[in-house]
Scaffold this motif. Structure first.
Motif, short mmCIF file in Angstrom:
data_model
loop_
_atom_site.label_atom_id
_atom_site.label_comp_id
_atom_site.label_asym_id
_atom_site.label_seq_id
_atom_site.Cartn_x
_atom_site.Cartn_y
_atom_site.Cartn_z
N ARG A 12 0.87 -1.18 0.00
CA ARG A 12 0.00 0.00 0.00
C ARG A 12 0.91 1.24 0.00
O ARG A 12 1.00 1.97 0.98
N THR A 13 1.58 1.44 -1.12
CA THR A 13 2.68 2.40 -1.17
C THR A 13 2.24 3.84 -0.89
O THR A 13 2.97 4.59 -0.23
N GLU A 14 1.09 4.24 -1.37
CA GLU A 14 0.61 5.60 -1.10
C GLU A 14 0.33 5.78 0.39
O GLU A 14 0.60 6.83 0.98
N ARG A 15 -0.24 4.75 1.02
CA ARG A 15 -0.53 4.84 2.45
C ARG A 15 0.76 4.81 3.28
O ARG A 15 0.85 5.48 4.31
N GLY A 29 3.47 6.13 2.26
CA GLY A 29 3.92 7.51 2.12
C GLY A 29 3.19 8.46 3.05
O GLY A 29 3.80 9.35 3.66
N ASP A 30 1.87 8.26 3.20
CA ASP A 30 1.10 9.11 4.11
C ASP A 30 1.58 8.94 5.55
O ASP A 30 1.69 9.91 6.31
N ASP A 85 10.71 3.70 1.21
CA ASP A 85 9.75 3.61 0.11
C ASP A 85 10.21 2.61 -0.94
O ASP A 85 9.44 1.74 -1.37
N ASP A 109 5.80 17.59 -5.22
CA ASP A 109 4.73 17.64 -6.22
C ASP A 109 4.42 19.09 -6.57
O ASP A 109 4.22 19.44 -7.74
N THR A 153 7.29 6.27 -5.07
CA THR A 153 5.88 6.65 -4.98
C THR A 153 5.70 8.10 -5.42
O THR A 153 4.87 8.41 -6.28
N ALA A 154 6.49 9.00 -4.85
CA ALA A 154 6.43 10.40 -5.27
C ALA A 154 7.01 10.57 -6.67
O ALA A 154 6.51 11.38 -7.47
N ARG A 194 6.73 8.59 -9.13
CA ARG A 194 5.67 8.25 -10.09
C ARG A 194 4.75 9.43 -10.33
O ARG A 194 4.34 9.70 -11.47
N ARG A 195 4.42 10.17 -9.27
CA ARG A 195 3.58 11.36 -9.44
C ARG A 195 4.30 12.42 -10.26
O ARG A 195 3.70 13.07 -11.13
#
Length: 374
Positions: free
Chosen positions: A83-86, A88-89, A106, A253, A279-280, A282-283
């Motif tokens: 759950r890579t975005e989570r 990161g959160d 990450d 971002d 994760t970042a 990719r954004r």
């Protein structure tokens, strides 16, 4: 699948070229690297690396990287690394900023994710384009003819993109020396090669314009990270005949969004540890793609593990927007892992192995300097 243990390792990575010279008189002989291994309750392991470029490049330094990891690691125990975005959160909630510390954790989570589903990380990032990628050399600042020789050496080893460092102080020769460096490095240019002239934020608009005015006509390159602020970059962009790539100033971002909104650049340097991980990253890739910005996928520096992350991210960038991937593994002499990208006459591709596709040499890394567990 939950993270049950996190180990932190430290190693010194000697620079393969002896002394690395950067703009503003900055020099480096080695790089202090941090490595993370996450172990999950089903036995799956993932590896990540973060190696700051000393303490005078961006707001990051090796001791701070490890201090940040020490704050972040406990928050990730018991979490699902997929759950890579989570993830990161959680890290953002535990520590503001310090993207270099978040990077190692990450990337390790992405490695574990790929292994858990039997897929290379590039496939999880959207899929490999299947197009071989040019490797980018890193030609540190020095005597113009010596730099020309180093470009030739990398060319002979299959590199088709080159990052030429400039930013001489006036006491070192200033814009005139930098113009000589650029002219020498591009003197033997081959069809299909790409050059960036990278000042690592070491110029001001005046010195950059003086350098440009001293160049012979017809040179084909992009000017990367010329200035230390966006205001200076905007001022230069309005008068610069060359495409501008932003690197050090593109970390968040919001930085990418501002660069796009104000049309401050034609491309970005997408660095894994500068962004805070894949994760970042990719954004940033997707924001840049939407705006038609070119990308070179890099890291500040690092060993085989950092190189693997670069290759997987680079493989997910559309061919027309990718200018190359930095082979940071080639910049250091310590081999921390086996990583074998697919090599073709046109470049490299990520391996088909799951995760990052690295086999870490734990004897080289030695014992962990810190460990956290459930």
């Amino acid at each position: 699948m939950k993270i049950s243990r996190i180990d932190l390792y430290q190693a010194e990575l000697p620079y393969s070229g002896g002394l690395y010279r950067l703009s503003g008189g900055r020099t480096y002989e080695s790089f202090d690297a941090s490595f993370v291994r996450v172990t999950c309750d089903d036995g799956t392991q993932g590896w990540g690396e973060s190696t700051p470029f000393g303490s005078t490049y961006i707001a990051a330094h090796p001791a701070g990287t490890r201090a940040g990891i020490a704050l972040l690691a406990p928050a990730l125990l018991g979490q699902d690394p997929r759950r890579t975005e989570r993830i990161g959160d959680l890290m953002d909630g535990a520590l503001v900023g310090h993207l270099d510390a978040k990077t190692a954790l990450d990337v390790a989570c992405w490695d574990a994710f790929g292994k858990s589903v039997g897929l290379p990380v590039c496939e999880l990032l959207g899929g490999s384009t299947g197009v071989p990628m040019s490797m980018i050399s890193s030609i540190h600042a020095g005597d113009p003819q010596e730099m020309r020789a180093r470009v030739a050496d990398h060319r002979a080893r299959g590199y088709r993109a080159h990052s030429v460092k400039v930013g001489a102080l006036d006491s070192e020769g200033g814009p005139a020396l930098d113009a000589e460096r650029i002219t020498a490095c591009l003197a033997d240019r081959r069809p299909g090669e790409f050059f960036v002239v990278d000042a690592n934020a070491g110029l001001i608009p005046e010195t950059a314009l003086r350098m440009i005015q001293l160049l012979p006509p017809g040179l084909d390159f992009a000017l990367e990270a010329p200035c230390a602020t966006l205001r200076e970059t905007k001022s230069l962009r309005e008068r610069c005949p060359y495409p501008i790539v932003i690197d050090e100033l593109a970390q968040l971002d919001a930085d990418i969004a501002l660069i796009v909104a104000q049309d401050l650049a034609d491309g970005i340097g997408l660095k894994t540890s500068k962004a805070g991980g894949l994760t970042a990253g990719r954004r940033h890739r997707d924001l840049a793609r939407a705006a038609g910005l070119t990308m070179s996928v890099q890291d500040t520096t690092g060993s085989s593990i950092a190189f693997a992350a670069i290759v997987h991210m680079g493989a997910s960038v559309p061919e027309r927007l990718l200018r190359g991937v930095l082979n940071c593994e080639d910049m250091v002499t310590l081999k921390t892992a086996e990583f074998s990208p697919v090599r073709t006459g046109d470049g490299i591709l990520p391996p088909a192995a799951p995760g990052l596709g690295v086999t870490v040499d734990e004897e080289v890394l030695g014992d962990p300097v810190m460990t956290w567990g459930l």
